[in-house]
Enzyme design. Structure first.
Site, PDB file in Angstrom:
ATOM      1  N   ASP A  47       0.832  -1.210   0.000  1.00 22.98           N
ATOM      2  CA  ASP A  47       0.000   0.000   0.000  1.00 22.98           C
ATOM      3  C   ASP A  47       0.868   1.263   0.000  1.00 22.98           C
ATOM      4  OD1 ASP A  47      -2.043  -1.943   0.485  1.00 22.98           O
ATOM      5  OD2 ASP A  47      -1.729  -1.731   2.641  1.00 22.98           O
ATOM      6  N   GLU A  76     -11.281  -0.747  -3.586  1.00 23.90           N
ATOM      7  CA  GLU A  76     -10.537  -0.136  -2.479  1.00 23.90           C
ATOM      8  C   GLU A  76      -9.294   0.538  -3.027  1.00 23.90           C
ATOM      9  OE1 GLU A  76      -9.505  -3.430   0.081  1.00 23.90           O
ATOM     10  OE2 GLU A  76      -7.825  -4.034  -1.182  1.00 23.90           O
TER      11      GLU A  76
END
Length: 319
Positions: free
Chosen positions: A18, A198
């Site tokens: 991420d 997401e």
């Protein structure tokens, strides 16, 4: 611009998922990401993207032993707004049955220190949305004088794990006005293992607002899609957004790239090129839950564009 690595066998940073890279006005690149232990937030900085490899990682916040922020610290992002630094992240409460999985809420840290690696970071609070439900991957951007938040959340009335939402903000930790859904998992490539949209990242270029996002389970099926709105459109109107019907970046076994996703964007040292930042693994088979496999690495590439001005993600990873 310093030459970036061209081989995806050798990532920029190992075991950092991420990834978020932000270039500030002080000339430094600031990097943060999920760590394999999911127990802390680290920052590092360097004057070049390649310099982040050797930059010291400074722990600016650790999760408490108990309470609502005590488990699974995911996907931090650092932003500079109005003279202060903010870190958005997701955290969960550990329970006896689920170890905090899928119980996340979004939170904000802040410091006024000029160098955020030296700052005393304080929890500003929870990013409150319309529902008290699983929420994560907050990102913020400003467009035409309005600051927005885009995030992923579970709507209790919709079957699936997470959809993408957008709202205006009254300050960097408070939503205001309507909160609208701009994407929900609808295609086969978005619903493998889990029904997921997401990891949004915003890029405003060529007369449009692009939002890349990630979909499906976090194994080799993880992939990226793209939302597009015209730059003059009402970004709070779901009808302004068009989703690609097929993914824009997927596993590429030929070059050893598996499950690419949860990207961010930054710019080159001279400001002339956009840079794609994302995580992926370099192998396909995973033992156990993919969330606990530590080998999601950070990769960077110069972002290329298609003839129509849209980002060319596949072309960007080609050697």
């Amino acid at each position: 611009m310093e030459k970036l690595e061209t081989s995806y066998i050798k990532p920029l940073l190992e075991q950092r998922a991420d990834p978020w890279i932000y270039k500030h006005t002080d000339g430094y690149y600031y990097f943060t990401a999920s760590v394999p232990e999911y127990d802390r937030i680290e920052l590092r900085r360097a004057l070049t993207i390649e310099g982040l490899k050797e930059a010291k990682a400074v722990i600016v916040w650790r999760k408490p032993a108990e309470g609502p922020l005590s488990a699974n610290i995911w996907a931090p992002e650092i932003h500079f707004v109005g003279g202060s630094w903010y870190i958005y992240f997701a955290a969960a409460r550990t329970t006896e049955t689920n170890e905090g999985l899928f119980d996340h809420r979004m939170y904000v840290l802040t410091t006024d220190e000029a160098n955020p690696l030296e700052g005393s970071w304080q929890v500003e609070g929870q990013l409150r949305t319309a529902w008290e439900s699983f929420a994560l991957d907050a990102t913020s951007f400003e467009h035409k004088g309005t600051r927005y938040l885009v995030w992923a959340q579970k709507d209790p009335a919709i079957v699936g794990n997470s959809n993408l939402y957008i709202s205006a903000m009254s300050n960097p930790w408070t939503l205001c006005g309507k909160q609208v859904m701009i994407a929900t998992p609808q295609f086969a490539w978005e619903t493998i293992g889990f029904k997921v949209n997401e990891g949004a990242a915003v890029l405003i270029r060529n007369g449009r607002v692009f939002i890349s996002f990630s979909a499906s389970a976090t194994d080799f099926n993880y992939c990226m899609g793209l939302l597009t709105a015209q730059e003059d459109a009402d970004l709070l109107d779901p009808g302004s957004w068009v989703k690609t019907t097929s993914p824009v970046l997927t596993t590429n076994e030929r070059i050893g790239l598996f499950g690419p996703g949860h990207n961010s964007f930054t710019v080159s040292e001279d400001g002339t090129q956009d840079i794609l930042v994302f995580h992926a693994r370099n192998y396909k088979e995973i033992v156990g839950d993919p969330l606990y496999d530590p080998n999601r690495h950070t990769f960077v590439r110069v972002l290329k564009y298609n003839g129509d001005g849209s980002p060319d993600f596949v072309g960007s990873i080609a050697n």
